[in-house]
Design a protein around this motif. Structure first.
Motif, short mmCIF file in Angstrom:
data_model
loop_
_atom_site.label_atom_id
_atom_site.label_comp_id
_atom_site.label_asym_id
_atom_site.label_seq_id
_atom_site.Cartn_x
_atom_site.Cartn_y
_atom_site.Cartn_z
N MET A 85 0.83 -1.20 0.00
CA MET A 85 0.00 0.00 0.00
C MET A 85 0.87 1.26 0.00
SD MET A 85 -3.62 0.58 1.96
CE MET A 85 -4.05 -1.09 2.18
N VAL A 86 1.97 1.23 0.73
CA VAL A 86 2.90 2.36 0.74
C VAL A 86 3.40 2.63 -0.69
CG1 VAL A 86 5.20 3.16 1.49
CG2 VAL A 86 3.66 2.06 3.13
N ARG A 87 3.75 1.56 -1.38
CA ARG A 87 4.24 1.71 -2.75
C ARG A 87 3.23 2.39 -3.66
NH1 ARG A 87 9.00 -0.56 -4.12
NH2 ARG A 87 9.75 -1.95 -2.48
N LYS A 88 1.98 1.96 -3.52
CA LYS A 88 0.94 2.57 -4.37
C LYS A 88 0.76 4.04 -4.01
CE LYS A 88 -1.67 -1.66 -5.03
NZ LYS A 88 -2.71 -2.45 -4.34
N LEU A 89 0.79 4.33 -2.72
CA LEU A 89 0.54 5.71 -2.30
C LEU A 89 1.69 6.63 -2.68
CD1 LEU A 89 -1.13 4.94 1.15
CD2 LEU A 89 -2.23 6.06 -0.79
N MET A 90 2.89 6.08 -2.83
CA MET A 90 4.03 6.94 -3.18
C MET A 90 4.36 6.88 -4.67
SD MET A 90 7.16 4.93 -1.39
CE MET A 90 7.98 3.59 -2.25
#
Ligand code: ADP
Ligand code: MG
Length: 424
Positions: A94-99
């Motif tokens: 999820m962090v990857r998608k958000l960044m």
């Protein structure tokens, strides 16, 4: 300006993260996001309590990313601790998608996987670490993980961190990280253990809490029916509306097109006025339809998630999920419109075979089994719409592939049988 932009924007979220969330299908912030994001952006220490499935991850990841801004020094500036490997993987993804629209770098650190590639990722330079406490300490002690530049600490799923007995690891962790930092703690529950954890880790935290969603409230009776296809669903809802005491019914469909079909079918067949609301009909038309519904002039209102968004109706006697929502957020939004304030409400869900996949996910998140009722024996099973059967088969294949990447799919199987028989 669309609603996502307006709502997330008013919380102080910048364009690049609004874009990332739009890609993920987030159209408006959840309650915990509304409460947590502005405070975290202001740099406060925060305790966030909200049940599973309410969007806690984005509530802390977005402000964290926005404060870190861009890749700088090569050693980590933020760390998210998670109790299990699965949660580390899930949160990191999820962090990857958000960044997606930044140059920030994240790495997942967890046990039960080769340590070498994790070490390599740290050496390559990283801004954010998502870690389980055990593997974190291992890499710290071997000198691969530098902590002196940590500015942000998140303890996620704090109640589970405590239940799993991580307190000793967390204490030694505390000793090796800088004192001056922003701390966040997120948890589904706030018991004694979490409270003592928060007093050790956080400094004058603000506490924000979201009261449990209606989904688990005793005021909503949930029911589930298995029905094979759309037309059978139509005939069944007609039958229910004509047989049961259902004075104020909100029916949810997945698409505008399906909402229209439901409306046209029911309009002629049930007592009381039926209306449909569309997102493309304009805010005023929608509000009027809801008002008429609220005042009892309209008995049945057919809607989509999008068209019903942001409109508050209470005292709905029945919510019908004619199609199963794809996300827990939509499910709780939908059924939360019944059973408010001590009024007993009923939420009825119709699931075709491909939708059981989503029902199972929802049941995990609401932590209960939705009672399954049998459709009446004499309910006629209707034909599939054109293309519907094929779409269903393809969706079932897709779900099997998700569960087992080596699965080739029924279409493929059939083809290979034909080939073997020399028919292709
Ligand atoms: P929690 O940590 O509270 O259990 P998650 O952060 O894992 O919940 O979110 C649960 C689900 O809801 C995820 O699939 C996530 O992508 C989705 N979600 C989170 N925020 C939103 C939003 N604003 N709109 C739509 N879906 C969202
Ligand atoms: Mg979570």
């Amino acid at each position: 300006m669309n609603s996502a932009e307006k709502d997330f924007h008013s919380l102080g979220v910048t364009r690049q993260f609004i874009n990332a969330m739009e890609d993920m299908g987030y159209e408006e912030p959840t309650e915990i996001q509304v409460k947590a994001i502005p405070r975290l952006l202001a740099g406060q220490d925060l305790i966030g309590i909200a049940q599973t499935g309410t969007g806690k991850t984005a509530a802390f990841v977005v402000p964290m990313l926005q404060r870190l801004k861009y890749a700088s020094i090569d050693i980590p500036r933020a760390i998210i601790l998670e109790p299990t490997k699965e949660l580390v993987i899930q949160t990191e993804s999820m962090v990857r998608k958000l960044m997606a629209y930044t140059d920030l770098r994240a790495v997942a650190i967890y046990g039960g996987a080769a340590i070498k590639s994790q070490r390599q990722a740290l050496e390559d330079g990283v801004d954010i670490i998502v870690a389980s406490p055990g593997r974190f300490m291992e890499l710290y002690l071997s000198g691969h993980l530098k902590t002196k530049k940590l500015e942000v600490l998140v303890l996620d799923e704090a109640d589970r961190l405590m239940d799993m007995g991580f307190m000793p690891q967390l204490r030694s962790f505390l000793e090796v990280i800088p004192v001056k930092r922003q701390n966040m703690l997120f948890s589904a529950t706030f018991g004694e253990k979490v409270e003592s954890l928060s007093s050790e880790f956080l400094e004058f935290p603000t506490r924000v809490e979201v009261s449990p969603q209606a989904s688990t409230a005793d005021t909503i009776e949930q029911r589930l029916y298995h029905l094979p296809n759309f037309k059978t669903k139509l005939f069944f809802i007609e039958r229910l509306l004509n047989a049961e005491d259902m004075p104020r019914v909100l029916i949810f469909c997945r698409t505008k097109d399906r909402a229209d079909r439901v409306f046209r079918f029911l309009e002629r067949k049930v007592e009381g006025e039926v209306r449909v609301i569309h997102s493309n009909k304009g805010q005023n038309t929608r509000i009027n339809a809801f008002r008429a519904f609220q005042e009892g002039e309209v008995r049945v209102l057919v809607a989509t998630d999008v068209s019903a968004r942001g409109i508050d109706v209470a005292l709905v006697s029945h919510v019908v999920n004619l199609d199963i929502p794809r996300t827990i957020i939509d499910y709780t939004h939908r059924i939360g419109r019944t059973g408010r304030a001590k009024n007993q409400g009923v939420a009825i869900s119709f699931a075709d075979p491909s939708e059981m996949f989503y029902i199972k996910k929802i049941q995990v998140l609401i932590q209960m089994q939705i009672p399954l009722l049998k459709a009446p024996k004499d309910l006629e099973v209707m034909d599939f719409l054109p293309r519907e059967e094929r779409e269903l088969a393809m969706e079932l294949d897709r779900q099997k592939k998700l569960a087992d990447p080596t699965f080739k799919g029924a279409f493929h199987e059939r083809k290979s049988v034909l080939k073997r028989k020399g028919l292709l």
